[in-house]
Design an enzyme around this catalytic site. Structure first.
Site, short mmCIF file in Angstrom:
data_model
loop_
_atom_site.label_atom_id
_atom_site.label_comp_id
_atom_site.label_asym_id
_atom_site.label_seq_id
_atom_site.Cartn_x
_atom_site.Cartn_y
_atom_site.Cartn_z
N ASP A 1 29.71 8.53 47.24
CA ASP A 1 28.50 8.37 48.00
C ASP A 1 28.82 8.02 49.36
O ASP A 1 28.10 8.27 50.34
CB ASP A 1 27.54 7.49 47.44
CG ASP A 1 27.92 5.96 47.38
OD1 ASP A 1 28.91 5.87 47.51
OD2 ASP A 1 27.08 5.27 46.87
N GLU A 2 30.05 7.52 49.75
CA GLU A 2 30.34 7.05 50.96
C GLU A 2 30.62 7.85 52.00
O GLU A 2 30.40 7.70 53.24
CB GLU A 2 31.76 6.06 51.01
CG GLU A 2 31.59 4.89 50.18
CD GLU A 2 32.40 3.83 50.53
OE1 GLU A 2 33.13 3.96 51.46
OE2 GLU A 2 32.67 2.84 49.73
N TYR B 1 38.51 5.76 55.01
CA TYR B 1 38.44 6.22 53.73
C TYR B 1 37.29 7.26 53.60
O TYR B 1 37.74 8.22 53.01
CB TYR B 1 38.21 5.02 52.74
CG TYR B 1 37.79 5.23 51.53
CD1 TYR B 1 38.57 5.97 50.53
CD2 TYR B 1 36.35 5.24 50.88
CE1 TYR B 1 38.02 6.18 49.25
CE2 TYR B 1 35.98 5.59 49.69
CZ TYR B 1 36.79 6.12 48.84
OH TYR B 1 36.41 6.64 47.63
N LYS C 1 37.65 11.22 52.58
CA LYS C 1 36.98 11.73 51.17
C LYS C 1 36.20 12.95 51.49
O LYS C 1 36.05 13.94 51.05
CB LYS C 1 36.20 10.72 50.33
CG LYS C 1 36.88 9.69 49.95
CD LYS C 1 37.97 10.02 48.62
CE LYS C 1 37.21 10.69 47.51
NZ LYS C 1 38.17 10.93 46.36
P1 NAD Z 1 42.11 3.44 42.00
O1 NAD Z 1 42.57 3.10 43.19
O2 NAD Z 1 41.76 2.61 40.97
O3 NAD Z 1 43.11 4.61 41.24
C1 NAD Z 1 43.53 5.74 42.05
C2 NAD Z 1 44.72 6.27 41.37
O4 NAD Z 1 45.27 7.20 42.19
C3 NAD Z 1 46.05 5.21 40.92
O5 NAD Z 1 46.48 5.30 39.69
C4 NAD Z 1 47.05 5.71 41.98
O6 NAD Z 1 48.14 5.51 41.42
C5 NAD Z 1 46.80 7.27 42.05
N1 NAD Z 1 47.34 7.70 43.24
C6 NAD Z 1 47.40 7.47 44.47
N2 NAD Z 1 47.79 8.27 45.32
C7 NAD Z 1 48.46 9.18 44.52
C8 NAD Z 1 49.26 10.33 44.83
N3 NAD Z 1 49.55 10.84 46.22
N4 NAD Z 1 49.44 11.35 43.90
C9 NAD Z 1 49.07 10.86 42.53
N5 NAD Z 1 48.41 9.71 42.30
C10 NAD Z 1 47.89 8.98 43.50
O7 NAD Z 1 40.89 4.36 42.25
P2 NAD Z 1 39.56 4.49 41.45
O8 NAD Z 1 38.66 3.51 41.88
O9 NAD Z 1 39.87 4.76 40.27
O10 NAD Z 1 38.78 5.66 41.98
C11 NAD Z 1 39.29 7.27 41.64
C12 NAD Z 1 38.43 8.06 42.36
O11 NAD Z 1 37.14 7.79 42.30
C13 NAD Z 1 38.94 8.27 43.84
O12 NAD Z 1 39.01 9.46 44.20
C14 NAD Z 1 37.72 7.56 44.45
O13 NAD Z 1 37.45 7.87 45.83
C15 NAD Z 1 36.51 7.92 43.64
N6 NAD Z 1 35.48 6.96 43.53
C16 NAD Z 1 35.62 5.56 43.37
C17 NAD Z 1 34.52 4.94 43.15
C18 NAD Z 1 34.82 3.53 42.75
O14 NAD Z 1 33.78 2.66 42.74
N7 NAD Z 1 35.70 3.06 42.32
C19 NAD Z 1 33.21 5.59 43.21
C20 NAD Z 1 33.08 6.61 43.52
C21 NAD Z 1 34.04 7.61 43.76
O1 DAU Z 2 30.48 3.65 46.91
C1 DAU Z 2 31.58 4.14 46.09
C2 DAU Z 2 32.87 3.24 46.72
O2 DAU Z 2 32.69 2.19 46.20
C3 DAU Z 2 33.89 3.87 46.24
O3 DAU Z 2 34.31 5.25 46.85
C4 DAU Z 2 35.33 3.28 46.81
O4 DAU Z 2 36.32 3.82 46.39
C5 DAU Z 2 35.26 1.83 46.18
O5 DAU Z 2 36.02 1.03 46.75
C6 DAU Z 2 33.86 1.34 46.68
O6 DAU Z 2 33.75 1.17 47.95
P1 DAU Z 2 33.00 -0.49 48.61
O7 DAU Z 2 33.56 -0.39 50.02
O8 DAU Z 2 31.53 -0.38 48.54
O9 DAU Z 2 33.71 -1.37 47.79
P2 DAU Z 2 34.25 -2.93 47.56
O10 DAU Z 2 34.43 -3.52 46.24
O11 DAU Z 2 35.29 -3.00 48.43
O12 DAU Z 2 33.10 -3.68 48.29
C7 DAU Z 2 31.83 -3.58 48.05
C8 DAU Z 2 30.73 -4.74 48.99
O13 DAU Z 2 31.54 -6.01 48.86
C9 DAU Z 2 31.00 -4.20 50.24
O14 DAU Z 2 29.71 -4.22 50.91
C10 DAU Z 2 31.99 -5.20 50.91
C11 DAU Z 2 31.73 -6.36 50.15
N1 DAU Z 2 32.81 -7.06 49.84
C12 DAU Z 2 34.06 -6.81 49.29
C13 DAU Z 2 35.17 -7.44 48.96
C14 DAU Z 2 36.44 -6.99 48.78
C15 DAU Z 2 32.82 -8.61 50.28
O15 DAU Z 2 31.77 -9.06 50.47
N2 DAU Z 2 34.03 -9.44 50.00
C16 DAU Z 2 35.06 -8.93 49.45
O16 DAU Z 2 36.05 -9.69 49.19
#
Ligand code: NAD
Ligand code: DAU
Length: 353
Positions: A137-138, A161, A165
């Protein structure tokens, strides 16, 4: 039988997705898991599928053309689900280059290899093929106090980031518009659950609370995120891969908005109640804000609900308690990922904040 290439399947969402798919599809699925094993990838996340003949792990880069082409052919891949990415906003602010390489160029390479494997001589595609891009959603930017992101909201990414995306999303759409390749893009809100790397808000706060360390809240703590339990995201991606209309984008979220400070206080009360009553709100430390910090995200999931019948199963109060319990019961996993380079990362990010 589906032959799926899951990329990034050793990360947080990817590993949960593999467990979900093997459970859902039983013997009707083969998964090839391509993951570079960066700091965020961890084979410990896949312990439950060790020795399972339906899953094979390959360490490698999604940007490696010959490797991806070989995997597509050798395993007769019909579905690519691209989770692989650099995923942490704070790291993208410090070091944007790798976000462009993996998230943009890596995705372009996957698209090219998928097209080469799937396109027939007349420009049509083999039956049943699909490329699913797991986006976020970012890409829509930051909301004010009201309103929701729909699939029609213009892309307006603000961090390196989210810019990477959004760029990847545009390339995926181009493969649909230009080459007619069957693709879908999912855009989900913030996930939480088991195996999330403790650089992200929820696992970082659990880890620090258990260690009775400062809980670093950025800015005024009133930024809003829309939290979804990871299994509900996995369910949505599986549905989109199976039934999503080619070329379409689907937003995924469970109408579960919370300010960061509310999340942090909830974690304190759970850890305080379960582990140590001296874990209290006195640990909260307001620190310098993230640069360009998006104020609010909130997803309108009406389309995936109406068209594919998706709805979340896990209420936040249940999901957050399950998540805290998982981290408490998996102390070894947590110490494994918080030793070594994690300490350097933590000092660099939080040392002088
Ligand atoms: P994560 O950082 O936990 O995992 C990413 C994985 O990708 C890791 O296992 C890493 O080793 C692998 N990777 C990184 N670079 C690579 C490369 N060049 N080739 C092959 N593998 C590689 O991430 P996540 O939180 O599991 O997110 C997964 C996907 O979902 C991402 O695309 C992220 O943008 C998307 N997403 C995440 C969230 C969230 O809240 N975490 C929400 C919405 C979408
Ligand atoms: O919205 C989806 C996204 O959510 C994904 O695409 C990203 O991969 C995932 O990392 C996440 O991004 P955010 O930046 O929202 O997540 P994060 O956990 O880093 O931070 C969540 C909120 O908390 C944000 O407003 C920043 C705040 N924060 C984060 C950290 C790590 C703090 O206040 N303190 C912290 O130490």
């Amino acid at each position: 039988m589906k032959n799926i290439l899951v990329t990034g399947g050793a990360g947080f969402i990817g590993s949960n997705f593999i467990l979900y798919m093997l459970e859902k599809y039983g013997d009707n699925i083969q998964i090839v898991n391509l993951d570079l094993l960066t700091y965020a990838g961890n084979l410990e996340n896949l312990k439950a599928v060790e020795g399972d003949s339906r899953h094979s792990f390959v360490q490698g880069d999604i940007g490696d053309g010959p490797l991806v082409a070989e995997l597509m052919e050798k395993h007769a891949i019909d579905t690519v689900i691209n989770f692989a990415a650099e995923s942490h906003v704070d790291r993208s602010i410090e070091d944007p280059g790798v976000f462009a390489r993996t998230n943009v160029m890596g995705t372009v390479n996957l698209l090219s290899c998928a097209r080469a494997a799937w396109e027939n001589a007349d420009g049509s595609y083999k039956a049943g093929v699909k490329f699913v891009q797991v986006s976020t959603d970012e890409v829509y930017g930051s909301l004010g106090e009201t309103g929701y992101f729909t699939e029609e909201t213009p892309l307006s990414p603000r961090s390196p980031y989210s810019a990477s995306k959004a760029s990847a999303d545009l390339f995926v759409a181009a493969w649909s518009d230009t080459y007619g390749m069957p693709v879908n893009i999912t855009r989900c809100s913030n996930n939480y659950g088991p195996y999330q790397f403790p650089e992200k808000l929820i696992p970082l706060m659990i880890h620090n609370a258990v260690g009775k360390k400062d809980l670093p809240v950025y800015g005024d703590g009133l930024n809003v995120r829309d939290w979804l339990y990871v299994d509900d995201h996995c369910k949505a991606i599986a549905l989109v891969a199976e039934k999503g209309c080619p070329g379409e984008v689907y937003n995924v979220g469970g109408h579960n908005e919370r300010t960061n400070i509310v999340i942090v206080k909830k974690i304190i009360s759970l850890v305080g109640g379960k582990v140590d009553a001296t874990v209290t709100e006195s640990l909260i430390k307001y620190v310098t804000d993230r640069k360009g910090h998006d104020r609010r995200y909130a997803i309108d999931p009406a389309k995936i609900g109406a068209e594919l019948g998706w709805k979340p199963d896990t209420a936040f109060e249940d999901g957050i308690e399950k998540t805290v319990d998982w981290y408490l019961q998996n102390g070894e996993w947590l110490s494994g990922v918080t030793s070594g380079s994690y300490r350097d990362y933590y000092d660099k990010m939080y040392g002088n904040r």
